[in-house]
Each structure stands twice: as C-alpha cells, then as structure tokens.
Design a protein around this motif. Structure first.
Motif, short mmCIF file in Angstrom:
data_model
loop_
_atom_site.label_atom_id
_atom_site.label_comp_id
_atom_site.label_asym_id
_atom_site.label_seq_id
_atom_site.Cartn_x
_atom_site.Cartn_y
_atom_site.Cartn_z
N THR A 73 0.82 -1.21 0.00
CA THR A 73 0.00 0.00 0.00
C THR A 73 0.85 1.26 0.00
OG1 THR A 73 -1.77 -1.11 1.22
CG2 THR A 73 -1.78 1.30 1.24
N ILE A 74 0.51 2.18 -0.89
CA ILE A 74 1.11 3.52 -0.89
C ILE A 74 -0.04 4.52 -0.99
CG2 ILE A 74 2.69 5.13 -2.00
CD1 ILE A 74 4.28 2.80 -3.03
N ILE A 75 0.11 5.65 -0.27
CA ILE A 75 -0.93 6.66 -0.18
C ILE A 75 -0.41 7.98 -0.72
CG2 ILE A 75 -2.51 7.88 1.39
CD1 ILE A 75 -2.14 5.56 3.36
N TRP A 76 -1.16 8.57 -1.66
CA TRP A 76 -0.82 9.88 -2.22
C TRP A 76 -1.86 10.91 -1.74
CZ3 TRP A 76 0.18 5.35 -4.63
CH2 TRP A 76 1.40 5.19 -5.28
N LEU A 77 -1.40 12.05 -1.23
CA LEU A 77 -2.30 13.10 -0.75
C LEU A 77 -2.09 14.37 -1.57
CD1 LEU A 77 -1.10 11.43 1.97
CD2 LEU A 77 -2.92 12.77 3.02
N TYR A 78 -3.18 14.90 -2.13
CA TYR A 78 -3.14 16.06 -3.02
C TYR A 78 -4.01 17.19 -2.44
CZ TYR A 78 -1.54 12.60 -6.47
OH TYR A 78 -0.86 11.61 -7.14
N LYS A 79 -3.55 18.42 -2.59
CA LYS A 79 -4.39 19.54 -2.19
C LYS A 79 -5.52 19.71 -3.20
CE LYS A 79 -1.42 23.07 -4.34
NZ LYS A 79 -0.60 24.26 -4.08
N ASN A 80 -6.52 20.50 -2.85
CA ASN A 80 -7.70 20.72 -3.70
C ASN A 80 -7.27 21.13 -5.10
OD1 ASN A 80 -10.04 21.54 -4.94
ND2 ASN A 80 -10.74 22.84 -3.26
N PRO A 81 -7.59 20.34 -6.12
CA PRO A 81 -7.17 20.67 -7.48
C PRO A 81 -7.84 21.92 -8.04
CG PRO A 81 -8.64 18.78 -7.49
CD PRO A 81 -8.32 19.06 -6.07
N ASN A 82 -8.92 22.40 -7.39
CA ASN A 82 -9.64 23.58 -7.88
C ASN A 82 -9.45 24.79 -6.96
OD1 ASN A 82 -11.13 22.30 -10.16
ND2 ASN A 82 -11.90 21.03 -8.49
N GLY A 83 -8.35 24.80 -6.20
CA GLY A 83 -8.11 25.91 -5.30
C GLY A 83 -9.16 25.95 -4.21
N SER A 84 -9.71 27.13 -3.96
CA SER A 84 -10.70 27.28 -2.89
C SER A 84 -12.11 26.93 -3.36
CB SER A 84 -10.68 28.72 -2.35
OG SER A 84 -10.96 29.63 -3.39
N MET A 205 0.76 2.98 -11.16
CA MET A 205 0.23 4.30 -10.84
C MET A 205 0.64 5.33 -11.89
SD MET A 205 -1.66 3.99 -8.16
CE MET A 205 -1.84 5.68 -7.57
N ARG A 206 1.84 5.23 -12.39
CA ARG A 206 2.32 6.17 -13.43
C ARG A 206 1.45 6.06 -14.69
NH1 ARG A 206 7.17 5.83 -17.05
NH2 ARG A 206 7.80 7.98 -17.53
N THR A 207 1.10 4.83 -15.05
CA THR A 207 0.26 4.63 -16.22
C THR A 207 -1.16 5.14 -15.96
OG1 THR A 207 1.55 2.68 -16.84
CG2 THR A 207 -0.65 2.90 -17.82
N TRP A 208 -1.73 4.80 -14.83
CA TRP A 208 -3.09 5.24 -14.49
C TRP A 208 -3.17 6.76 -14.48
CZ3 TRP A 208 -5.55 4.74 -8.96
CH2 TRP A 208 -6.88 5.21 -9.00
N ALA A 209 -2.19 7.41 -13.86
CA ALA A 209 -2.20 8.88 -13.78
C ALA A 209 -2.10 9.50 -15.16
CB ALA A 209 -1.05 9.35 -12.89
N GLY A 416 -3.32 15.04 -12.89
CA GLY A 416 -3.86 16.23 -13.53
C GLY A 416 -4.11 17.33 -12.54
N TRP A 417 -3.77 17.08 -11.26
CA TRP A 417 -3.98 18.07 -10.20
C TRP A 417 -2.66 18.62 -9.69
CZ3 TRP A 417 -5.88 13.20 -7.45
CH2 TRP A 417 -6.95 12.63 -8.15
N GLY A 418 -1.56 18.28 -10.35
CA GLY A 418 -0.25 18.66 -9.86
C GLY A 418 0.35 17.54 -9.01
N LYS A 419 1.54 17.77 -8.54
CA LYS A 419 2.23 16.76 -7.75
C LYS A 419 1.65 16.68 -6.34
CE LYS A 419 6.50 17.09 -10.40
NZ LYS A 419 7.97 17.34 -10.38
#
Length: 477
Positions: A73-84, A205-209, A416-419
């Motif tokens: 298991t690996i977990i990726w956490l991203y901030k809101n892709p649409n800003g506020s 994951m690289r392919t899916w992204a 598509g939401w940045g790193k």
C-alpha cells in the motif's frame, strides 16, 4: 521494497490501538474512525475484455511465497485541485474520471482485475478491482500539521472491514479515494503483494495517472507492463522450514520521523570518531541511527536483552542484480528478505553501518544473480534453511525488519492536479522500519513501530533527536 503483515493482523492492531486515547496529532479530541465515512463501494472492470490466451497467469516462485492477504500500500495526498472552489459535484466528477481511467489502465494491467486461484495462479477473468470512496470530516491542512497514523489507516481500502471480509485473499487490487472537506484528495492503492512490489506499484500508478490526465505524449512513451515472472522464476512445490520469529502485535506504537540529510552529513566519513574506509549511504546511516536508538530503548526497558543478539532483515531489490536486468515494467516481486545477525556488542553506528554494507555486498556477490531459472529454486530453498538455522541456533534472538521506498519517484505521480503534497506508506509490525524520501529530497521519512513502552524511551533519545524530528508538519505547497 514494500512487504507487510497480513491484513488481518493490521486490522486487529488498528482496533486495539483505537481503544486508547490518541496522544499525538491535532485530532486528539475526535473519534478517529468517525472522521472517515465510506460513501460507496464499487467494482471497476477493464474497459475491454482480456483476450482468451491471457486467461491464466502463472506467478513466479517469489510471488508464490507471499501470503495471499498481504498487500503493498502507498498513499498519495493532493491539495484541492480547484483551489478554494469546491463543491460536491466537483468530487463526483473527479471520482467518475478516476474510475474511467482506472478501467482503461486495467486493460494493460489485466491480472489486477482477476482473481487469485492458488498461491501461484491468477485467473484473469476481468471481475474487477474494488474501488471505495470516502469523505473525511476535517481539513487536509489541519491533518498535515501532525499526521496521525490512525487516520491514515482509514484511507487504506482493504482496512475497511466489509471489503476485507468479502475480498481479501482473492481480489488483487483495492483503490480508495478519500476527499477532505476542503477538497483535498487522497488516493490509496493496495495491490496484492502477489503481483506487485514497490516498483511494480509505481509502474501501475504512473500509467493510471497518465491516462487520467490524458497525457498522450507520456502515454506513447510508457512501456507496456510484462507479466513474465512465472517463466523467469517458475513456481514449485515447496516444503520449506518454518521460522519461529516473533510476530507480536500487542501494545505497539508507530511513529513517523523525518531525518534531515544535512544533519547526518557529518557522519559520512566519521561515525562516532571512527574513520570509515567507505562513504555510507544516507539510507544506511538513517537506518543505523534508528537501530542504535531502538536497541538502546529495548535494553533500557528489558535489561535482560543486553545478552541477546539482534537480527536485521532487509528487503533487497534483485532487479539490477539479475542478468539480464529485470526492468521496471516487469510486474511481480523482485526482492528478497535478507537477515543479518549482529552480536550483543555490535551496536555502535560504525559497527552497524559497516556490517550492513558487508552483508549487502556479500548477498549481491553470492546470491542475488541466482534468483532465476532452475537455480532460483535452489537459492530460495538454501536461503530459507539458513534463515531457519539462524533463529534456531540463536535462542532469544530479537529482530528488526527494514524496507525502503527511497529512490522511487513517487512524487511524480500526477493525475492532472499537480504533484502530491505528501506520499507515504505506513506499516504496522513489531520492530518494522519503513523508509521513504521526502518531497524535496532533503530528508528521509521513517515509520517506526515498537513496543509501546520501548517507543516512549526511543522517541526521547537525544541522539535520535539530534538528527531527526518526530512527526513534523507537512507543507501543502
């Protein structure tokens, strides 16, 4: 490489630890399980059927050895892709797109949509991956101020009791998408360890992204996955010796530490006043610091452990050692857990680092290239017997397990939401040490699990705190 205990043990550990108040993290006044609510459970199938000639996949001998309930298991956490700007329909659109792109990715990674039929056989029947959606009733920024492992375990799909009961042991891919109140997104991927080590999971994951962000340029450059482990190292009928290593799961505590690379630079050529004949790696230095301090904590808590030898079992990648080299797109498990014995008095940094280096050098010179073909079965059998003899001839032996995700470009996964703001892979097993790079590559993150009383001593050790910080904040930037 990544390897963990069976999911049953992890669920039991999480439950037992949830009975105690949370003493670390900003969410200590909350019921941690009430913060995460599973909102849907779905099955995602490949967007086109798997050809009949690919119906059955024979796994390798190394895959065969791994229990069916173990996941990587690996977990990726991203901030809101649409800003506020965030609304419920935004997360619904993101989830729908992720499901569609996952369905397309499974066409290439078709065994992940199949079912395990025996320890070394997958039926690629397109029954699909399990896809969970969840809401997290807090802000991502608040969580990242002091990440809590109890909340992290709720992001792992096969920790969901219903999912585990229905699918664990046969389903080969679990995905969970969790959305914070602010719109921050967590993507957790848990493929069966039968099919994926850390490198294989990154390849998927690289392919899916790339499919999700419709990156045609990168998509054209990606090399299709290969499922050739069964021919490179065929499975066999096994009769291997059992090992009586301790598998305690009671009263465990897991901590996250971050080691500043600049602070350990002074140890490169001079460990405790002893000049080295080689320059140790940052990974080995961090591992040696953790080992030294955890051994000291164990001996302080249990003085009788002064008289016991210690074994460190490291997960060593075989990909570059086998000739020809096992490339990143070759799925499966291409690592070996190699035990290394330390005498009672071998606990200084320079001794730990030197012996780890020598052990790795000897393993690569004598065994690493032999994990293939007919000789592969012989070296596996030989290594298993040696490991059993090691535990049998050293009564009272206590051990540590170490695995590393360092050097894997996990922060390059962009849907598509940045790193991602943070990538992590917490594990719960007694005396487990899991290492990974920080986002800026200026440090090494470590998850360490110890006996609860030993952890209290370990995390206050001045030598440990001279090089590492306990659970520092993570920037959203």
């Amino acid at each position: 490489m990544v390897i963990f205990l069976s999911k049953f043990q992890r669920i039991v550990t999480t439950y037992r630890r949830s009975l105690h108040p949370i003493r670390h993290g900003i969410l200590f006044n909350c019921n941690i399980h009430s913060l995460v609510e599973i909102t849907s459970r779905k099955i995602i199938k490949p967007s086109s059927p798997t050809p009949h000639h690919n119906r059955f996949l024979k796994l390798s001998l190394l895959d065969q050895l791994i229990p069916s309930t173990v996941t990587a298991t690996i977990i990726w956490l991203y901030k809101n892709p649409n800003g506020s700007n965030f609304a419920a329909e935004t997360s619904e659109t993101i989830s729908e797109r992720l499901q569609e792109s996952l369905s397309k990715a499974l066409v290439y990674f078709y065994p992940l949509a199949g079912r395990l039929k025996s320890p070394a056989l997958v039926e690629c029947n397109d029954e699909g991956a399990h896809f969970l959606e969840a809401r997290v009733n807090c802000q991502l920024s608040d969580f990242l101020k002091q990440p809590d492992i109890k909340l992290l375990t709720n992001f792992i799909p096969d920790n969901d009791p219903k999912t585990a009961q229905e699918a664990l042991g046969s389903v080969l891919l679990f995905i969970q998408i969790s959305v914070f109140n602010c719109g921050g997104i967590v993507v957790a991927a848990s493929p069966s360890h039968k099919l994926a080590d850390g490198t294989s999971l990154h390849t998927f994951m690289r392919t899916w992204a790339a499919i999700n962000r419709e990156d045609r340029v990168l998509g054209a450059q990606l090399v299709p996955p290969e499922f050739t482990g069964g021919s490179l190292l065929p499975p066999r009928e096994l009769s291997l010796p059992s090992i009586n290593a301790s598998m305690e799961i009671q009263s465990l505590t897991t901590r996250r530490l971050v080691f500043d690379i600049s602070k350990i630079a002074s140890l490169k050529s001079n460990n405790g006043g002893v000049v080295q004949t080689f320059i140790p790696s940052n990974i080995n230095l961090v591992l040696a610091i953790i080992l030294k301090c955890s051994i000291a904590a164990s001996r302080q808590f249990k003085p009788e452990s002064w008289m016991r030898p210690m074994v460190l079992t490291q997960m060593i990648s075989l990909r570059r050692s086998i000739v020809p080299e096992i490339l990143e797109n070759v799925m499966g498990n291409w690592f070996w857990s190699h035990p290394l014995l330390f005498k009672e008095n071998e606990t200084e940094l320079h001794e730990l680092v030197s012996k780890m280096r020598q052990g790795l050098t000897d393993f690569r010179a004598k065994k690493a290239n032999r994990f293939k073909g007919e000789e592969g079965f012989l070296v596996v059998s030989e290594s298993q017997r040696e490991r059993a003899d090691l535990y049998k001839s050293n009564k009272g032996l206590y051990g540590y397990w170490a695995t590393s995700l360092c050097k894997l470009p996990l922060y390059e996964i962009d849907f598509g939401w940045g790193k991602p703001a943070w990538v992590t892979s917490p594990g719960v097993r007694k005396n487990l040490i899991l290492l990974a790079d920080t986002k800026q590559h200026d440090g090494i993150e470590a998850w360490v699990t110890l006996d609860e009383q030993e952890m209290a001593i370990f995390e206050s050790d001045p030598e440990l705190l001279a090089f590492g910080s306990v659970n520092p904040s993570i920037s959203l930037g």
